[in-house]
Design a protein around this motif. Structure first.
Motif, mmCIF file in Angstrom:
data_model
loop_
_atom_site.group_PDB
_atom_site.id
_atom_site.type_symbol
_atom_site.label_atom_id
_atom_site.label_comp_id
_atom_site.label_asym_id
_atom_site.label_seq_id
_atom_site.Cartn_x
_atom_site.Cartn_y
_atom_site.Cartn_z
ATOM 1 N N GLN A 1 0.834 -1.201 0.000
ATOM 2 C CA GLN A 1 0.000 0.000 0.000
ATOM 3 C C GLN A 1 0.872 1.255 0.000
ATOM 4 O OE1 GLN A 1 -2.402 -0.706 3.527
ATOM 5 N NE2 GLN A 1 -4.144 -1.315 2.249
ATOM 6 N N HIS A 2 0.391 2.261 -0.755
ATOM 7 C CA HIS A 2 1.109 3.532 -0.839
ATOM 8 C C HIS A 2 0.902 4.334 0.438
ATOM 9 C CE1 HIS A 2 1.587 7.827 -1.994
ATOM 10 N NE2 HIS A 2 2.644 7.334 -2.646
ATOM 11 N N VAL A 3 2.006 4.810 1.033
ATOM 12 C CA VAL A 3 1.932 5.614 2.261
ATOM 13 C C VAL A 3 2.710 6.913 2.058
ATOM 14 C CG1 VAL A 3 1.637 3.641 3.796
ATOM 15 C CG2 VAL A 3 3.935 4.441 3.252
ATOM 16 N N LYS A 4 2.247 7.940 2.749
ATOM 17 C CA LYS A 4 2.892 9.247 2.641
ATOM 18 C C LYS A 4 2.729 10.010 3.939
ATOM 19 C CE LYS A 4 3.024 13.426 -0.237
ATOM 20 N NZ LYS A 4 2.445 14.105 -1.430
ATOM 21 N N THR A 5 3.831 10.633 4.380
ATOM 22 C CA THR A 5 3.819 11.439 5.605
ATOM 23 C C THR A 5 4.377 12.826 5.302
ATOM 24 O OG1 THR A 5 4.181 9.472 6.962
ATOM 25 C CG2 THR A 5 4.591 11.595 7.996
ATOM 26 N N VAL A 6 3.702 13.852 5.786
ATOM 27 C CA VAL A 6 4.167 15.231 5.628
ATOM 28 C C VAL A 6 4.255 15.853 7.017
ATOM 29 C CG1 VAL A 6 3.710 17.491 4.632
ATOM 30 C CG2 VAL A 6 3.118 15.436 3.344
ATOM 31 N N MET A 7 5.444 16.330 7.393
ATOM 32 C CA MET A 7 5.662 16.957 8.692
ATOM 33 C C MET A 7 6.302 18.328 8.506
ATOM 34 S SD MET A 7 4.555 14.657 10.870
ATOM 35 C CE MET A 7 5.270 15.060 12.467
ATOM 36 N N GLU A 8 5.810 19.331 9.228
ATOM 37 C CA GLU A 8 6.336 20.693 9.116
ATOM 38 C C GLU A 8 6.663 21.224 10.504
ATOM 39 O OE1 GLU A 8 5.196 25.035 7.150
ATOM 40 O OE2 GLU A 8 3.754 23.382 7.110
ATOM 41 N N ALA A 9 7.857 21.821 10.639
ATOM 42 C CA ALA A 9 8.266 22.403 11.919
ATOM 43 C C ALA A 9 7.680 23.797 12.088
ATOM 44 C CB ALA A 9 9.788 22.472 11.996
ATOM 45 N N ASN A 10 7.585 24.222 13.336
ATOM 46 C CA ASN A 10 7.129 25.586 13.601
ATOM 47 C C ASN A 10 8.048 26.593 12.908
ATOM 48 O OD1 ASN A 10 5.145 24.539 15.191
ATOM 49 N ND2 ASN A 10 6.020 25.202 17.142
ATOM 50 N N ARG A 11 7.463 27.575 12.301
ATOM 51 C CA ARG A 11 8.258 28.607 11.625
ATOM 52 C C ARG A 11 8.960 29.492 12.668
ATOM 53 N NH1 ARG A 11 4.476 30.586 6.509
ATOM 54 N NH2 ARG A 11 4.311 28.512 5.534
ATOM 55 N N LYS A 12 10.132 29.947 12.268
ATOM 56 C CA LYS A 12 10.928 30.777 13.174
ATOM 57 C C LYS A 12 10.994 32.202 12.637
ATOM 58 C CE LYS A 12 15.371 31.040 13.158
ATOM 59 N NZ LYS A 12 16.834 30.892 13.266
ATOM 60 N N THR A 13 10.750 33.176 13.510
ATOM 61 C CA THR A 13 10.841 34.595 13.161
ATOM 62 C C THR A 13 11.841 35.267 14.090
ATOM 63 O OG1 THR A 13 8.521 34.633 12.450
ATOM 64 C CG2 THR A 13 9.575 36.753 12.883
ATOM 65 N N THR A 14 12.803 35.954 13.512
ATOM 66 C CA THR A 14 13.802 36.659 14.323
ATOM 67 C C THR A 14 13.978 38.081 13.814
ATOM 68 O OG1 THR A 14 15.658 35.899 12.943
ATOM 69 C CG2 THR A 14 15.064 34.540 14.842
ATOM 70 N N LEU A 15 14.399 38.940 14.717
ATOM 71 C CA LEU A 15 14.773 40.317 14.398
ATOM 72 C C LEU A 15 16.263 40.465 14.678
ATOM 73 C CD1 LEU A 15 11.797 42.096 16.210
ATOM 74 C CD2 LEU A 15 11.995 41.656 13.760
ATOM 75 N N SER A 16 16.987 41.076 13.760
ATOM 76 C CA SER A 16 18.429 41.207 13.957
ATOM 77 C C SER A 16 18.914 42.583 13.528
ATOM 78 C CB SER A 16 19.184 40.128 13.176
ATOM 79 O OG SER A 16 19.020 40.291 11.792
ATOM 80 N N VAL A 17 20.020 42.991 14.144
ATOM 81 C CA VAL A 17 20.715 44.239 13.800
ATOM 82 C C VAL A 17 22.176 43.894 13.584
ATOM 83 C CG1 VAL A 17 21.367 46.542 14.571
ATOM 84 C CG2 VAL A 17 19.104 45.642 15.138
ATOM 85 N N GLY A 18 22.750 44.371 12.491
ATOM 86 C CA GLY A 18 24.141 44.056 12.180
ATOM 87 C C GLY A 18 24.921 45.300 11.795
ATOM 88 N N VAL A 19 26.232 45.240 12.044
ATOM 89 C CA VAL A 19 27.156 46.315 11.694
ATOM 90 C C VAL A 19 28.320 45.708 10.930
ATOM 91 C CG1 VAL A 19 28.660 48.138 12.559
ATOM 92 C CG2 VAL A 19 26.526 47.641 13.753
ATOM 93 N N SER A 20 28.699 46.332 9.827
ATOM 94 C CA SER A 20 29.843 45.876 9.024
ATOM 95 C C SER A 20 30.840 47.006 8.877
ATOM 96 C CB SER A 20 29.384 45.414 7.638
ATOM 97 O OG SER A 20 28.484 44.342 7.719
ATOM 98 N N TYR A 21 32.121 46.656 8.999
ATOM 99 C CA TYR A 21 33.192 47.625 8.778
ATOM 100 C C TYR A 21 34.205 47.012 7.826
ATOM 101 C CZ TYR A 21 37.109 50.797 9.536
ATOM 102 O OH TYR A 21 38.138 51.688 9.334
ATOM 103 N N LEU A 22 34.295 47.580 6.638
ATOM 104 C CA LEU A 22 35.218 47.108 5.607
ATOM 105 C C LEU A 22 35.073 45.600 5.368
ATOM 106 C CD1 LEU A 22 38.426 49.142 6.575
ATOM 107 C CD2 LEU A 22 36.839 49.601 4.693
ATOM 108 N N GLY A 23 33.824 45.144 5.331
ATOM 109 C CA GLY A 23 33.549 43.746 5.019
ATOM 110 C C GLY A 23 33.533 42.804 6.206
ATOM 111 N N ILE A 24 33.913 43.278 7.405
ATOM 112 C CA ILE A 24 33.868 42.459 8.617
ATOM 113 C C ILE A 24 32.567 42.772 9.345
ATOM 114 C CG2 ILE A 24 35.027 41.828 10.753
ATOM 115 C CD1 ILE A 24 36.608 41.177 8.237
ATOM 116 N N SER A 25 31.727 41.738 9.572
ATOM 117 C CA SER A 25 30.380 41.965 10.097
ATOM 118 C C SER A 25 30.186 41.350 11.473
ATOM 119 C CB SER A 25 29.331 41.379 9.137
ATOM 120 O OG SER A 25 29.434 41.967 7.854
#
Length: 351
Positions: free
Chosen positions: A104-128
């Motif tokens: 018999q054909h079987v199929k399972t679909v599982m999805e993880a909770n979505r993740k939402t993040t807020l971030s702030v970054g600073v780069s100086y001459l390519g170094i972040s």
């Protein structure tokens, strides 16, 4: 008379002692002053040495950042040294299995909770350097763990994504039976995804222009890409019968990327990096029985990327997406499909 001489001698002695004490005091003050001057000179010397070292490091970083090797008619570096950006990140994971069980054909679909993040970054001459927060995790609503490491160089770049997820929900379908809903907490998955690229036309085509904004794409250009990918996964299912899936895959391949500049300030990017798995080791344990899953062509790891960006003056605004897809096994027996995606919206200033 002798008493007078004695008194005179005592006065002279007292005077001599006073002179000696004053001289000693002067010498002591002079010593303290000398020591203080030495300390000040040492501090100034150390300060000048540190300043000289910082200037030397800054010069080396600037030289590396501004070095040639690019066609400036197509790609340029920003004129400023500093870049500050804010990001909103959204990511998700889906695992799908499909096969034949007792005819018999079987199929399972599982999805993880979505993740939402807020971030702030600073780069100086390519170094972040960046810091991020997950509001749902801080509120106790998200319990998974995820680490993303991205490096987009002019010619070489890579993504490293590690996820430890426990909050999977989904459903199970078996031919001739009613769908079974699967609550969270039954499936636990640890996954490591790696992918790397090499751009042949890095003089005119820039991955960083779309994803790290450390370059500016001035004209449309594309490039053939060499790619390498890897994935390791350990999944545990705690149902009526405990199951474990362990897999390791390594793939190599090639793809193409294109940066489209329709008008001044705009950039649209799209790229695809399909890799064919050249090494695969997968095993499925059901209860006390361990079954090795044999390689079935074609098994692939595909990385797709897209971005849209608009920059004006010293500001930029946009969104980017990275998508990873992996399939292993044979759907006539058992196949496993993994999907991992991340979408980012961002706003930045060049200072």
């Amino acid at each position: 008379m002798p008493l007078l001489v004695y008194n005179n001698c005592m006065r002279r002695t007292d005077l001599s002692i006073s002179i000696i004490q004053q001289a000693a005091g002067l010498l002591t003050c002079h010593g303290r002053l000398t020591a203080t001057l030495l300390v000040v000179m040492c501090c100034m010397s150390m300060s000048l040495s540190a300043q000289s070292l910082l200037q030397r490091v800054d010069s080396l970083l600037s030289k590396r950042y501004r070095k040639g090797g690019i066609d400036t008619a197509y790609v340029v570096r920003p004129q400023t040294n500093w870049t500050v950006r804010a990001r909103l990140n959204e990511s998700g994971t889906e695992i799908e299995t499909e096969g034949i069980d007792n005819g018999q054909h079987v199929k399972t679909v599982m999805e993880a909770n979505r993740k939402t993040t807020l971030s702030v970054g600073v780069s100086y001459l390519g170094i972040s350097l960046s810091a991020s927060v997950n509001p749902a995790k801080m509120a106790g609503k998200y319990h998974d763990y995820e680490l993303n490491l991205n490096c987009y160089g002019r010619s070489l770049g890579f993504d490293v994504i590690y996820q430890d997820a426990k909050n999977f929900t989904g459903h199970y379908d078996q031919e001739g039976m009613e769908r079974l809903e699967l609550p969270d907490g039954m499936l636990k998955v640890s996954t490591l995804n790696l992918n790397a690229y090499y751009a042949f036309n890095s003089r005119r085509f820039s991955y960083p222009a779309a994803f790290s904004q450390s370059y500016i794409q001035r004209r449309s250009a594309g490039s053939f890409l060499l790619a390498a990918s890897g994935m390791g996964q350990h999944a545990t299912y705690d149902g009526e019968q405990k199951m474990q899936l362990k897999t390791t895959n390594i793939g190599i391949g090639a793809g193409y990327g294109y940066n489209f500049v329709p008008s001044r300030g705009w950039l649209l990017h799209i790229s695809a990096l399909p890799t064919f798995i050249i090494y695969s080791k997968t095993s499925l344990t059901v209860g006390d029985d361990r079954v090795s899953m044999h390689y079935h062509f074609p098994e692939v790891i595909i990385t797709g990327r897209g971005a849209v960006l608009y920059h004006w003056s010293n500001k930029f605004l946009g969104a980017s997406m990275v998508y990873n897809y992996t399939n292993i096994g044979d759907e006539k027996k058992l196949s496993v499909y993994n999907s991992k995606w991340c979408v980012r919206t961002f706003f930045g200033l060049r200072i």
